[in-house]
Enzyme design. Structure first.
Site, PDB file in Angstrom:
ATOM      1  N   TYR A 143      38.724  45.264  46.939  1.00 41.12           N
ATOM      2  CA  TYR A 143      37.429  44.825  46.398  1.00 41.12           C
ATOM      3  C   TYR A 143      36.302  45.165  47.371  1.00 41.12           C
ATOM      4  CZ  TYR A 143      33.702  41.490  45.148  1.00 41.12           C
ATOM      5  OH  TYR A 143      32.491  40.915  44.843  1.00 41.12           O
TER       6      TYR A 143
ATOM      7  N   GLN B  90      28.396  35.163  35.882  1.00 36.91           N
ATOM      8  CA  GLN B  90      27.633  34.068  36.483  1.00 36.91           C
ATOM      9  C   GLN B  90      26.185  34.479  36.791  1.00 36.91           C
ATOM     10  OE1 GLN B  90      27.750  30.956  40.212  1.00 36.91           O
ATOM     11  NE2 GLN B  90      29.070  32.735  40.356  1.00 36.91           N
TER      12      GLN B  90
HETATM   13  N1  LIG Z   1      30.770  35.218  42.578  1.00 36.76           N
HETATM   14  C1  LIG Z   1      30.724  35.352  43.905  1.00 36.76           C
HETATM   15  O1  LIG Z   1      31.087  34.433  44.650  1.00 36.76           O
HETATM   16  C2  LIG Z   1      30.210  36.624  44.517  1.00 36.76           C
HETATM   17  C3  LIG Z   1      30.290  36.749  45.912  1.00 36.76           C
HETATM   18  C4  LIG Z   1      29.809  37.914  46.492  1.00 36.76           C
HETATM   19  C5  LIG Z   1      29.256  38.913  45.722  1.00 36.76           C
HETATM   20  N2  LIG Z   1      29.206  38.774  44.363  1.00 36.76           N
HETATM   21  C6  LIG Z   1      28.622  39.870  43.595  1.00 36.76           C
HETATM   22  O2  LIG Z   1      27.626  39.334  42.728  1.00 36.76           O
HETATM   23  C7  LIG Z   1      27.560  40.105  41.528  1.00 36.76           C
HETATM   24  C8  LIG Z   1      27.648  39.187  40.313  1.00 36.76           C
HETATM   25  O3  LIG Z   1      28.897  38.512  40.353  1.00 36.76           O
HETATM   26  P1  LIG Z   1      29.253  37.321  39.351  1.00 36.76           P
HETATM   27  O4  LIG Z   1      29.701  36.170  40.172  1.00 36.76           O
HETATM   28  O5  LIG Z   1      28.157  37.109  38.371  1.00 36.76           O
HETATM   29  O6  LIG Z   1      30.531  37.956  38.631  1.00 36.76           O
HETATM   30  P2  LIG Z   1      31.288  37.493  37.300  1.00 36.76           P
HETATM   31  O7  LIG Z   1      30.862  36.130  36.911  1.00 36.76           O
HETATM   32  O8  LIG Z   1      32.736  37.758  37.535  1.00 36.76           O
HETATM   33  O9  LIG Z   1      30.749  38.516  36.199  1.00 36.76           O
HETATM   34  C9  LIG Z   1      31.135  39.843  36.178  1.00 36.76           C
HETATM   35  C10 LIG Z   1      30.408  40.543  35.063  1.00 36.76           C
HETATM   36  O10 LIG Z   1      30.783  41.934  35.084  1.00 36.76           O
HETATM   37  C11 LIG Z   1      31.153  42.311  33.776  1.00 36.76           C
HETATM   38  N3  LIG Z   1      32.124  43.404  33.804  1.00 36.76           N
HETATM   39  C12 LIG Z   1      33.276  43.473  34.512  1.00 36.76           C
HETATM   40  N4  LIG Z   1      33.920  44.630  34.225  1.00 36.76           N
HETATM   41  C13 LIG Z   1      33.134  45.298  33.321  1.00 36.76           C
HETATM   42  C14 LIG Z   1      33.246  46.533  32.647  1.00 36.76           C
HETATM   43  N5  LIG Z   1      34.315  47.356  32.807  1.00 36.76           N
HETATM   44  N6  LIG Z   1      32.244  46.914  31.809  1.00 36.76           N
HETATM   45  C15 LIG Z   1      31.178  46.101  31.619  1.00 36.76           C
HETATM   46  N7  LIG Z   1      31.011  44.909  32.220  1.00 36.76           N
HETATM   47  C16 LIG Z   1      31.986  44.514  33.061  1.00 36.76           C
HETATM   48  C17 LIG Z   1      31.772  41.050  33.168  1.00 36.76           C
HETATM   49  O11 LIG Z   1      31.825  41.177  31.787  1.00 36.76           O
HETATM   50  P3  LIG Z   1      32.966  40.387  30.906  1.00 36.76           P
HETATM   51  O12 LIG Z   1      32.433  38.986  30.736  1.00 36.76           O
HETATM   52  O13 LIG Z   1      33.025  41.163  29.647  1.00 36.76           O
HETATM   53  O14 LIG Z   1      34.245  40.430  31.710  1.00 36.76           O
HETATM   54  C18 LIG Z   1      30.767  40.015  33.658  1.00 36.76           C
HETATM   55  O15 LIG Z   1      29.602  40.026  32.861  1.00 36.76           O
HETATM   56  C19 LIG Z   1      28.674  41.158  41.652  1.00 36.76           C
HETATM   57  O16 LIG Z   1      28.136  42.357  42.120  1.00 36.76           O
HETATM   58  C20 LIG Z   1      29.611  40.572  42.684  1.00 36.76           C
HETATM   59  O17 LIG Z   1      30.328  41.593  43.366  1.00 36.76           O
HETATM   60  C21 LIG Z   1      29.660  37.654  43.753  1.00 36.76           C
END
Ligand SMILES: NC(=O)c1ccc[n+]([C@@H]2O[C@H](COP(=O)([O-])OP(=O)(O)OC[C@H]3O[C@@H](n4cnc5c(N)ncnc54)[C@H](OP(=O)(O)O)[C@@H]3O)[C@@H](O)[C@H]2O)c1
Length: 295
Positions: free
Chosen positions: A124, A11
């Site tokens: 997590y 995202q």
């Molecule tokens: N979403 C929320 O509500 C939320 C809330 C609090 C904090 N955050 C933080 O915000 C940040 C961005 O989150 P997001 O919502 O964008 O997460 P997301 O949509 O779940 O995306 C996760 C990304 O990480 C990649 N990834 C996961 N495992 C991997 C691996 N082993 N090697 C390489 N890439 C890998 C995924 O690739 P694939 O597509 O290949 O799986 C995807 O591009 C993170 O640090 C998260 O902890 C998010």
């Protein structure tokens, strides 16, 4: 400004790609290019890159699955950012990382500030806290804690609730969990704007360190969902409040984890807008995007 970005498909990764278009020269790395469970590959990618700044939009974000797969969660959320920060410091390139409100236990009666003690209650949360510590141990690093991220991109709460609203008559939504929604597109726009400051900043610059980034105000999951669904003329769902306990998920969630973004405003002069208009804008955009004929 050349930026190396880990995570292209998630995202925030997608929001950063959109926000950076025409403003940054962004090189993005997918899982196929660099798997974050391989710290040597992470290090090699940073050392090989021609860039002024590195940021990480990738993470192990499956909060419930992390309970059963702690090694994988720690590899991606702690060891990988540690390797990124170490390689960046080897090259004297700044590094920006994202973290979460899940580092807190949720026992608070006011929004959390950066100085509040972190006490995660899930694998997590513990893995993300370990990542923060490893990153912040290096000079010229910044960690932005975000919470309840929503946007036009990827699987997120607003998109999910809108989808369910179109397919269910009754939608049970948790009403006893409180937090601050975070506009992923505003986050991405902020990071693009701040990139030159991070790139130019010396080790003691106030732009480095720990920051909270969330929309202003606090809400429940229920009101968050309601605000989104109320924008969709095609919704048919009636929302009913339920409790976190009724969902019986594997991972515990902090019951109350709003983030105070005051430090961000003081250091960067950036104040995220109140959560409701931001959620309404994203919901309107998603509804419009779904109405557009597929190309
Ligand atoms: N979403 C929320 O509500 C939320 C809330 C609090 C904090 N955050 C933080 O915000 C940040 C961005 O989150 P997001 O919502 O964008 O997460 P997301 O949509 O779940 O995306 C996760 C990304 O990480 C990649 N990834 C996961 N495992 C991997 C691996 N082993 N090697 C390489 N890439 C890998 C995924 O690739 P694939 O597509 O290949 O799986 C995807 O591009 C993170 O640090 C998260 O902890 C998010």
């Amino acid at each position: 400004m050349k930026v190396l970005q880990f995570g292209a498909t998630g995202q925030v990764g997608q929001a950063l790609i959109a926000a950076g278009r025409g403003k940054l020269s962004l090189t993005t790395l997918t899982r196929a290019e660099v798997d974050l469970t391989d710290p040597a590959a992470v290090r090699a990618a940073v050392l090989a890159a021609d860039c002024d700044l590195v940021w990480n939009a990738a993470a192990f974000t499956m909060v419930d699955r992390a309970e059963a797969e702690p090694e994988a969660a720690f590899a991606v959320n702690a060891t990988a950012p540690e390797a990124m920060a170490a390689a960046c410091s080897e090259r004297d390139v700044p590094f920006v990382h994202l973290s979460t409100d899940s580092v807190f236990d949720g026992q608070t009666d006011r929004p959390y500030v950066e100085a509040d003690p972190a006490r995660p209650i899930s694998v997590y949360g513990r893995s993300k806290l370990a990542g923060e510590a490893a990153v912040l141990a290096r000079p010229r690093t910044a960690v932005l804690r975000v919470s309840w991220v929503f946007s036009l991109y990827g699987r997120n709460y607003v998109a999910f609730m809108l989808e369910l609203g179109r397919t269910r008559d009754v939608l049970k939504v948790v009403a006893d969990q409180y937090g601050s929604p975070t506009d992923g597109e505003a986050l991405a726009a902020f990071m693009v704007e701040a990139a030159p400051r991070w790139a130019a900043g010396g080790a003691g610059d106030a732009a480095f360190g720990l920051f909270h980034f969330a929309n202003a105000g606090e809400t429940s999951r229920f009101d968050f969902a309601q605000a989104a669904i109320a924008r969709d003329p095609l919704t048919r769902a009636h929302l009913e409040p339920t409790t976190q306990a009724a969902f019986a998920e594997a991972a515990a969630r902090p019951p109350r984890s709003p983030l105070d973004s005051g430090k961000l405003a003081r250091v960067f002069g950036f104040t995220p807008q109140p959560w409701r208009p931001a959620v309404e804008r994203a919901a309107d955009q998603l509804v419009l995007a779904w109405a557009a004929p597929a190309r």
